[in-house]
Design a protein around this motif. Sequence first.
Motif, mmCIF file in Angstrom:
data_model
loop_
_atom_site.group_PDB
_atom_site.id
_atom_site.type_symbol
_atom_site.label_atom_id
_atom_site.label_comp_id
_atom_site.label_asym_id
_atom_site.label_seq_id
_atom_site.Cartn_x
_atom_site.Cartn_y
_atom_site.Cartn_z
ATOM 1 N N ALA A 60 0.603 -1.047 -0.051
ATOM 2 C CA ALA A 60 -0.006 -0.111 0.066
ATOM 3 C C ALA A 60 0.852 1.269 -0.043
ATOM 4 O O ALA A 60 0.613 2.248 -0.652
ATOM 5 N N ALA A 61 1.809 1.211 0.887
ATOM 6 C CA ALA A 61 2.712 2.292 0.895
ATOM 7 C C ALA A 61 3.396 2.515 -0.557
ATOM 8 O O ALA A 61 3.466 3.913 -0.963
ATOM 9 N N TRP A 62 3.844 1.760 -1.316
ATOM 10 C CA TRP A 62 4.555 1.853 -2.603
ATOM 11 C C TRP A 62 3.453 2.203 -3.579
ATOM 12 O O TRP A 62 3.830 2.954 -4.259
ATOM 13 N N GLY A 63 2.146 1.785 -3.445
ATOM 14 C CA GLY A 63 1.151 2.339 -4.383
ATOM 15 C C GLY A 63 0.774 3.744 -3.979
ATOM 16 O O GLY A 63 0.556 4.491 -4.958
ATOM 17 N N VAL A 64 0.732 4.015 -2.549
ATOM 18 C CA VAL A 64 0.416 5.501 -2.616
ATOM 19 C C VAL A 64 1.587 6.499 -2.955
ATOM 20 O O VAL A 64 1.180 7.357 -3.466
ATOM 21 N N TYR A 65 2.798 5.944 -2.777
ATOM 22 C CA TYR A 65 4.057 6.701 -3.345
ATOM 23 C C TYR A 65 3.760 6.513 -4.865
ATOM 24 O O TYR A 65 3.852 7.938 -5.400
ATOM 25 N N ALA A 66 3.503 5.646 -5.517
ATOM 26 C CA ALA A 66 3.231 5.920 -7.038
ATOM 27 C C ALA A 66 2.270 6.793 -7.402
ATOM 28 O O ALA A 66 2.387 7.692 -8.309
ATOM 29 N N VAL A 67 1.198 6.838 -6.630
ATOM 30 C CA VAL A 67 0.109 7.559 -7.142
ATOM 31 C C VAL A 67 0.898 9.222 -6.644
ATOM 32 O O VAL A 67 0.433 9.964 -7.550
ATOM 33 N N GLY A 68 1.413 9.564 -5.636
ATOM 34 C CA GLY A 68 1.851 10.708 -5.241
ATOM 35 C C GLY A 68 2.824 11.069 -6.219
ATOM 36 O O GLY A 68 2.940 12.478 -6.646
ATOM 37 N N GLU A 69 3.653 10.030 -6.611
ATOM 38 C CA GLU A 69 4.863 10.685 -7.473
ATOM 39 C C GLU A 69 4.314 10.988 -9.070
ATOM 40 O O GLU A 69 4.682 12.099 -9.635
ATOM 41 N N HIS A 70 3.433 10.054 -9.483
ATOM 42 C CA HIS A 70 2.632 10.550 -10.632
ATOM 43 C C HIS A 70 1.789 12.083 -10.635
ATOM 44 O O HIS A 70 2.165 12.612 -11.739
ATOM 45 N N VAL A 71 1.602 12.237 -9.683
ATOM 46 C CA VAL A 71 0.694 13.628 -9.674
ATOM 47 C C VAL A 71 1.421 14.637 -9.102
ATOM 48 O O VAL A 71 1.236 15.764 -9.885
ATOM 49 N N LEU A 121 3.601 12.150 0.938
ATOM 50 C CA LEU A 121 2.354 11.618 1.069
ATOM 51 C C LEU A 121 2.526 10.204 1.772
ATOM 52 O O LEU A 121 1.455 9.821 2.547
ATOM 53 N N VAL A 122 3.384 9.215 1.432
ATOM 54 C CA VAL A 122 3.439 8.156 2.205
ATOM 55 C C VAL A 122 3.720 8.411 3.851
ATOM 56 O O VAL A 122 2.918 7.632 4.412
ATOM 57 N N LEU A 123 4.481 9.383 4.214
ATOM 58 C CA LEU A 123 4.748 9.497 5.452
ATOM 59 C C LEU A 123 3.567 10.177 6.133
ATOM 60 O O LEU A 123 3.246 9.876 7.389
ATOM 61 N N LEU A 124 2.904 10.892 5.328
ATOM 62 C CA LEU A 124 1.633 11.456 6.098
ATOM 63 C C LEU A 124 0.659 10.499 6.234
ATOM 64 O O LEU A 124 -0.037 10.327 7.260
ATOM 65 N N TRP A 125 0.637 9.348 5.388
ATOM 66 C CA TRP A 125 -0.467 8.259 5.633
ATOM 67 C C TRP A 125 -0.171 7.399 6.543
ATOM 68 O O TRP A 125 -0.873 6.890 7.455
ATOM 69 N N ALA A 126 1.355 7.445 6.840
ATOM 70 C CA ALA A 126 1.816 6.322 7.814
ATOM 71 C C ALA A 126 1.686 6.917 9.075
ATOM 72 O O ALA A 126 1.352 6.351 10.386
ATOM 73 N N VAL A 127 1.513 8.161 9.292
ATOM 74 C CA VAL A 127 1.509 8.812 10.688
ATOM 75 C C VAL A 127 -0.114 9.506 11.267
ATOM 76 O O VAL A 127 0.002 9.958 12.317
ATOM 77 N N LEU A 128 -0.880 8.960 10.552
ATOM 78 C CA LEU A 128 -2.238 9.268 10.905
ATOM 79 C C LEU A 128 -2.461 8.666 12.362
ATOM 80 O O LEU A 128 -2.173 7.787 12.564
ATOM 81 N N PRO A 129 -3.431 9.245 12.928
ATOM 82 C CA PRO A 129 -3.569 8.906 14.080
ATOM 83 C C PRO A 129 -3.962 7.368 14.500
ATOM 84 O O PRO A 129 -3.702 6.503 15.472
ATOM 85 N N VAL A 130 -4.844 6.668 13.590
ATOM 86 C CA VAL A 130 -5.035 5.408 13.465
ATOM 87 C C VAL A 130 -4.418 4.427 12.694
ATOM 88 O O VAL A 130 -4.422 3.476 12.240
ATOM 89 N N GLY A 131 -2.869 5.078 12.516
ATOM 90 C CA GLY A 131 -2.120 4.323 11.470
ATOM 91 C C GLY A 131 -1.824 2.872 11.958
ATOM 92 O O GLY A 131 -1.402 1.944 11.127
ATOM 93 N N ILE A 132 -1.814 2.406 13.212
ATOM 94 C CA ILE A 132 -1.673 1.259 13.856
ATOM 95 C C ILE A 132 -2.616 0.159 13.291
ATOM 96 O O ILE A 132 -2.055 -1.095 13.122
#
Length: 397
Positions: A121-132, A141-152
Amino acid sequence: MTYLETRAVPDRRTGAARRAAPALLGFAAVRALGLLTLALWSAARDKSAYTLLTARWDSLWYSGIAAEGYGHEVRLPTGDIHSDLAFFPLLPWLERFGATLTPLSYADAGFVVSLLASLAAAWGVYAVGEHVGGGRAGVCLVLLWAVLPVGIVQSMAYSESLFTALAAWSLYAALTRRWVTAGALALAAGLTRPVGLAVAAAVWAAGVAAFARTRSTAGTHGARATVRAPGEGARCALGMLLAPLGAVGYVVWAGHRAGGGLLGYLDVQAGWRNGFDGGWAFARFTAGLFTGFPSALAGAGLAAGVALVGWLYVLGVRRRLPLALLVYTGLVTLLALGASGYFGSKPRLLLPAFPLLLPLAAVLARSRTAGAAAVLVPVAVASALYGAFWLNGSGPP
């Protein structure tokens, strides 16, 4: 000014894995911090962190389906019926597959699937973020997704990581006009969670937009002008055909299995007191929190969170994110906030809506590395502490 006008074009001479490596390493570090914090917090409370991750709440339902198939129900004193048909089958299938091929238990296999899927998922999120927005925006984008409060939840034997991986790569395939891949991944996403229909809708939106651009180009440059590769129209049609089959197929099958026909799945969800009312029940729940203190603080937090989600979506529209991302994010957000039950689960249900974070990722991408770290590191620590507190308390569903 749009993302596509300002992004740095990635250097295709470097491998995709090498470009994604900083994002994946950062994601792994955040998840390791979260798991270590959970382990220490749970040990201090004489609880098993691994049990919290693999053998509580929905994890038990998934492993039960993997072990025995569908057919289990729990009848509550209130008359409600909790049926395992509410849970989509792809994660249990993978748990059974893993347990069959290895010495792992079903719960262990679910945990392994979640860990691997979270990296995918992190790789896919990166791919979308890189493309855009370019490579730096993809990392942010990946790091922001990782540190969401419910990221656990990304490390739990839940379906969020698996679904996000399938959704992200389907979106990327649609953005890069790999139509059959986009449709097949959307089909798989539809076998993972009900919101898989949002992925299918995004594939359809991308296909329609591509067709409209082709017609516009032909109209401008002559009837023979086209931006399509040979056979792309057929591949696009096939991808659009495949995209909804997973979600629709399971909903129809589950409804028939429940004895309610085409709409039987709605009865299954009703047994869990879960439905869709456009957010009215959630609004009443939030308003009810303002009747006392300190519950009013929680109400203010919920209201601020919903406002933030709405603001980020509007920013995405104003900055002209690709239509597929706007459709996907809008539907995931609508279904999460508009559900009439399990109000405490809404942050978890929003976890797959990672394109909401693209405006914030763009801001971080323009800052220096030290500045971005000064923002992300404290948030990662706070997220790890919250995740440990949350799972040792009320936790999901």
